[in-house]
Design an enzyme around this catalytic site. Structure first.
Site, PDB file in Angstrom:
ATOM      1  N   ARG A 164      40.979  37.748  35.293  1.00 35.56           N
ATOM      2  CA  ARG A 164      41.208  37.807  36.757  1.00 35.56           C
ATOM      3  C   ARG A 164      41.622  39.215  37.205  1.00 35.56           C
ATOM      4  O   ARG A 164      42.476  39.373  38.081  1.00 35.56           O
ATOM      5  CB  ARG A 164      42.283  36.809  37.201  1.00 35.56           C
ATOM      6  CG  ARG A 164      41.977  35.369  36.901  1.00 35.56           C
ATOM      7  CD  ARG A 164      40.812  34.851  37.760  1.00 35.56           C
ATOM      8  NE  ARG A 164      40.643  33.435  37.545  1.00 35.56           N
ATOM      9  CZ  ARG A 164      39.884  32.903  36.571  1.00 35.56           C
ATOM     10  NH1 ARG A 164      39.218  33.680  35.752  1.00 35.56           N
ATOM     11  NH2 ARG A 164      39.783  31.599  36.454  1.00 35.56           N
ATOM     12  N   SER A 236      43.107  28.452  42.720  1.00 38.32           N
ATOM     13  CA  SER A 236      44.352  28.694  41.963  1.00 38.32           C
ATOM     14  C   SER A 236      45.206  29.713  42.710  1.00 38.32           C
ATOM     15  O   SER A 236      44.756  30.819  42.973  1.00 38.32           O
ATOM     16  CB  SER A 236      44.043  29.257  40.578  1.00 38.32           C
ATOM     17  OG  SER A 236      43.250  28.350  39.880  1.00 38.32           O
ATOM     18  N   GLU A 332      47.584  34.926  42.623  1.00 37.48           N
ATOM     19  CA  GLU A 332      46.193  35.363  42.426  1.00 37.48           C
ATOM     20  C   GLU A 332      45.528  35.924  43.689  1.00 37.48           C
ATOM     21  O   GLU A 332      44.918  36.994  43.640  1.00 37.48           O
ATOM     22  CB  GLU A 332      45.363  34.203  41.854  1.00 37.48           C
ATOM     23  CG  GLU A 332      43.953  34.609  41.516  1.00 37.48           C
ATOM     24  CD  GLU A 332      43.094  33.461  41.007  1.00 37.48           C
ATOM     25  OE1 GLU A 332      43.409  32.900  39.942  1.00 37.48           O
ATOM     26  OE2 GLU A 332      42.106  33.126  41.684  1.00 37.48           O
TER      27      GLU A 332
HETATM   28  C1  LIG Z   1      38.463  25.786  45.987  1.00 42.02           C
HETATM   29  C2  LIG Z   1      38.449  27.147  45.315  1.00 42.02           C
HETATM   30  C3  LIG Z   1      38.137  27.228  43.968  1.00 42.02           C
HETATM   31  C4  LIG Z   1      38.113  28.467  43.330  1.00 42.02           C
HETATM   32  N1  LIG Z   1      37.797  28.506  42.008  1.00 42.02           N
HETATM   33  C5  LIG Z   1      37.752  29.699  41.363  1.00 42.02           C
HETATM   34  C6  LIG Z   1      37.395  29.751  39.976  1.00 42.02           C
HETATM   35  O1  LIG Z   1      37.103  28.752  39.338  1.00 42.02           O
HETATM   36  N2  LIG Z   1      37.384  30.970  39.385  1.00 42.02           N
HETATM   37  C7  LIG Z   1      37.675  32.119  40.060  1.00 42.02           C
HETATM   38  O2  LIG Z   1      37.630  33.189  39.437  1.00 42.02           O
HETATM   39  N3  LIG Z   1      37.998  32.088  41.363  1.00 42.02           N
HETATM   40  C8  LIG Z   1      38.044  30.916  42.028  1.00 42.02           C
HETATM   41  N4  LIG Z   1      38.386  30.873  43.355  1.00 42.02           N
HETATM   42  C9  LIG Z   1      38.724  32.130  44.055  1.00 42.02           C
HETATM   43  C10 LIG Z   1      37.532  32.751  44.812  1.00 42.02           C
HETATM   44  O3  LIG Z   1      36.520  31.815  45.017  1.00 42.02           O
HETATM   45  C11 LIG Z   1      36.948  33.970  44.095  1.00 42.02           C
HETATM   46  O4  LIG Z   1      37.947  34.919  43.840  1.00 42.02           O
HETATM   47  C12 LIG Z   1      35.822  34.631  44.905  1.00 42.02           C
HETATM   48  O5  LIG Z   1      35.201  35.633  44.139  1.00 42.02           O
HETATM   49  C13 LIG Z   1      36.327  35.233  46.216  1.00 42.02           C
HETATM   50  O6  LIG Z   1      35.195  35.565  46.984  1.00 42.02           O
HETATM   51  P1  LIG Z   1      35.297  35.831  48.540  1.00 42.02           P
HETATM   52  O7  LIG Z   1      33.975  36.359  48.983  1.00 42.02           O
HETATM   53  O8  LIG Z   1      35.803  34.648  49.247  1.00 42.02           O
HETATM   54  O9  LIG Z   1      36.367  37.020  48.574  1.00 42.02           O
HETATM   55  P2  LIG Z   1      37.566  37.252  49.587  1.00 42.02           P
HETATM   56  O10 LIG Z   1      38.570  36.185  49.414  1.00 42.02           O
HETATM   57  O11 LIG Z   1      37.067  37.485  50.964  1.00 42.02           O
HETATM   58  O12 LIG Z   1      38.141  38.629  49.011  1.00 42.02           O
HETATM   59  C14 LIG Z   1      38.804  38.667  47.769  1.00 42.02           C
HETATM   60  C15 LIG Z   1      39.125  40.127  47.442  1.00 42.02           C
HETATM   61  O13 LIG Z   1      37.902  40.846  47.260  1.00 42.02           O
HETATM   62  C16 LIG Z   1      37.834  41.965  48.145  1.00 42.02           C
HETATM   63  N5  LIG Z   1      36.410  42.091  48.526  1.00 42.02           N
HETATM   64  C17 LIG Z   1      35.615  41.117  49.032  1.00 42.02           C
HETATM   65  N6  LIG Z   1      34.358  41.588  49.197  1.00 42.02           N
HETATM   66  C18 LIG Z   1      34.357  42.887  48.772  1.00 42.02           C
HETATM   67  C19 LIG Z   1      33.361  43.914  48.705  1.00 42.02           C
HETATM   68  N7  LIG Z   1      32.087  43.704  49.073  1.00 42.02           N
HETATM   69  N8  LIG Z   1      33.742  45.133  48.234  1.00 42.02           N
HETATM   70  C20 LIG Z   1      35.026  45.366  47.857  1.00 42.02           C
HETATM   71  N9  LIG Z   1      36.003  44.445  47.913  1.00 42.02           N
HETATM   72  C21 LIG Z   1      35.669  43.209  48.356  1.00 42.02           C
HETATM   73  C22 LIG Z   1      38.750  41.602  49.313  1.00 42.02           C
HETATM   74  O14 LIG Z   1      39.227  42.775  49.951  1.00 42.02           O
HETATM   75  C23 LIG Z   1      39.858  40.855  48.566  1.00 42.02           C
HETATM   76  O15 LIG Z   1      40.738  41.788  47.961  1.00 42.02           O
HETATM   77  C24 LIG Z   1      38.414  29.653  44.052  1.00 42.02           C
HETATM   78  C25 LIG Z   1      38.720  29.559  45.413  1.00 42.02           C
HETATM   79  C26 LIG Z   1      38.741  28.323  46.042  1.00 42.02           C
HETATM   80  C27 LIG Z   1      39.044  28.233  47.508  1.00 42.02           C
END
Ligand SMILES: Cc1cc2nc3c(=O)[nH]c(=O)nc-3n(C[C@H](O)[C@H](O)[C@H](O)COP(=O)(O)OP(=O)(O)OC[C@H]3O[C@@H](n4cnc5c(N)ncnc54)[C@H](O)[C@@H]3O)c2cc1C
Length: 343
Positions: A164, A236, A332
């Site tokens: 992570r 998480s 996280e």
């Molecule tokens: C129900 C649920 C289940 C999940 N299960 C998992 C799992 O099994 N495993 C896991 O690893 N994660 C899990 N996650 C967490 C999440 O899905 C991941 O971390 C995912 O990659 C976040 O993507 P996002 O586009 O929503 O990012 P955001 O939440 O919008 O951003 C996350 C971070 O990335 C940065 N960011 C986003 N896009 C960019 C870009 N293009 N360039 C630079 N920085 C950027 C943002 O500034 C922020 O710091 C889960 C979340 C939920 C709600």
């Protein structure tokens, strides 16, 4: 470039935290991304990046410009006897990408099905699930380096992936906007079935294939995790803590049931869910923020509280776990907008 003022971001984050961005812009190309960054610089505004909002904690007011990177494309860029390389725009939906690859008989992403969010965020925390991490299929990415405003390519090694974790949470924190990602996938399935719950779910199959793994992961995730559309959450909320081998041995003596996972470097990963559950937090609630009754790692926000309320509750869990077990728990999701912890 369509920069909007005072944009409510409650529907842009899966925790449904109320938050207003001073300025907001969704970009569809690298040119638009550069334009936006230049505009923020000209107006001396801080920049923030959001993807699908599934792993962020948004401040009530975010000063500056929030950019959502919606660069969308998927293409096969190379192949050899065993592998296929695909390049994917940062704005593509992660789960749709997993489906897209499987439909084309391209393998390697099936264990990572149904993780919410966009492709551009996947390297930030090296997404992982059911025994697979992004770094295992990641080749390189491209993005805008804010220090020199040049599009730069970073290799797997450059990204410094760990559990992570990546360089984007450290030396390149808030310094790099990812525009596309290149993955090295397989022409023939090479199933990863080390995760016990996945093995159990697939026990009925004599020879499971990649589609069976995909379906099992989707079904397990639907059973175990609340749907953010119905129950706001960010997956998480706490990372599994990693401790020294010596400390893990002491804990094992005191708590023989505590699951422990040895890491390659000799350290030990502990199950945060077990710690939180055995401390009696499952189902506990304060001001509408709750530890999910079925999954102790997930905090839900039915009352759609501001982030300060969620953090106050999370801090009481962190304090309690530290006191009982001596283990620090790390949050996280990433804070966006700053200043929140000072409330
Ligand atoms: C129900 C649920 C289940 C999940 N299960 C998992 C799992 O099994 N495993 C896991 O690893 N994660 C899990 N996650 C967490 C999440 O899905 C991941 O971390 C995912 O990659 C976040 O993507 P996002 O586009 O929503 O990012 P955001 O939440 O919008 O951003 C996350 C971070 O990335 C940065 N960011 C986003 N896009 C960019 C870009 N293009 N360039 C630079 N920085 C950027 C943002 O500034 C922020 O710091 C889960 C979340 C939920 C709600």
């Amino acid at each position: 470039m369509n920069i909007k003022r005072k944009v409510q971001l409650q529907n842009y984050n899966t925790l449904s935290v109320p938050s207003v961005a001073e300025y907001f812009c969704s970009v569809n190309s690298k040119n638009e991304l550069i334009e936006c960054v230049n505009w923020a610089e000209k107006n001396s505004l801080p920049l923030h990046i959001i993807g699908g909002g599934s792993n962020v904690l948004l401040a009530p007011k975010i000063t500056g410009l929030v950019i959502q990177c919606r660069i969308n494309f998927k293409k096969i860029i190379d192949q050899d006897v065993d592998h296929i390389w695909i390049e994917v725009g940062a704005g593509e939906n992660w789960h749709s990408l997993v489906e897209w690859t499987l439909k084309r008989q391209i393998y390697g992403l099936e264990n990572l099905a149904l993780i919410p969010g966009l492709v551009g965020a996947a390297p930030i925390q090296n997404i992982g699930a059911y025994g697979v991490e992004l770094c295992e299929v990641f080749e390189r990415l491209e993005g805008l380096k804010l220090s020199d405003k040049k599009f730069t390519s970073l290799s797997n090694k450059d990204c410094d992936f760990a559990y992570r974790d990546s360089v984007f949470k450290h030396t390149l924190k808030n310094q790099f906007i990812i525009s596309s990602v290149v993955l090295k996938l397989k022409k023939n399935p090479c199933l990863k079935l080390i995760y016990p719950a996945l093995q159990t779910a697939l026990a009925q199959f004599k020879n499971p294939d990649a589609f069976d793994v995909f379906n099992a992961v989707v079904s397990l995730r639907k059973q175990k995790l609340p749907d953010p559309l119905a129950t706001p959450n960010a997956g998480s909320f706490f990372k599994n803590p990693i401790v020294s081998c010596e400390f893990a041995a002491q804990l094992k003596q005191a708590y023989p049931d505590l699951p422990q996972y040895p890491q390659e470097d000799g350290s030990i990963k502990l199950a945060a869910a077990w710690l939180i559950d055995s401390a009696g937090w499952k189902g506990k609630e304060a001001s509408g923020v709750e530890v999910h009754p079925k999954q102790a790692l997930v905090l839900t926000n039915r009352a759609k509280c501001e982030v300060g309320v969620i953090l106050a509750f999370a801090e009481s869990i962190q304090r309690d776990i530290k006191q009982r077990f001596g283990v620090p728990l790390e949050i996280e999701p990433q804070l966006l907008g700053g200043g929140v912890l000072a409330r």
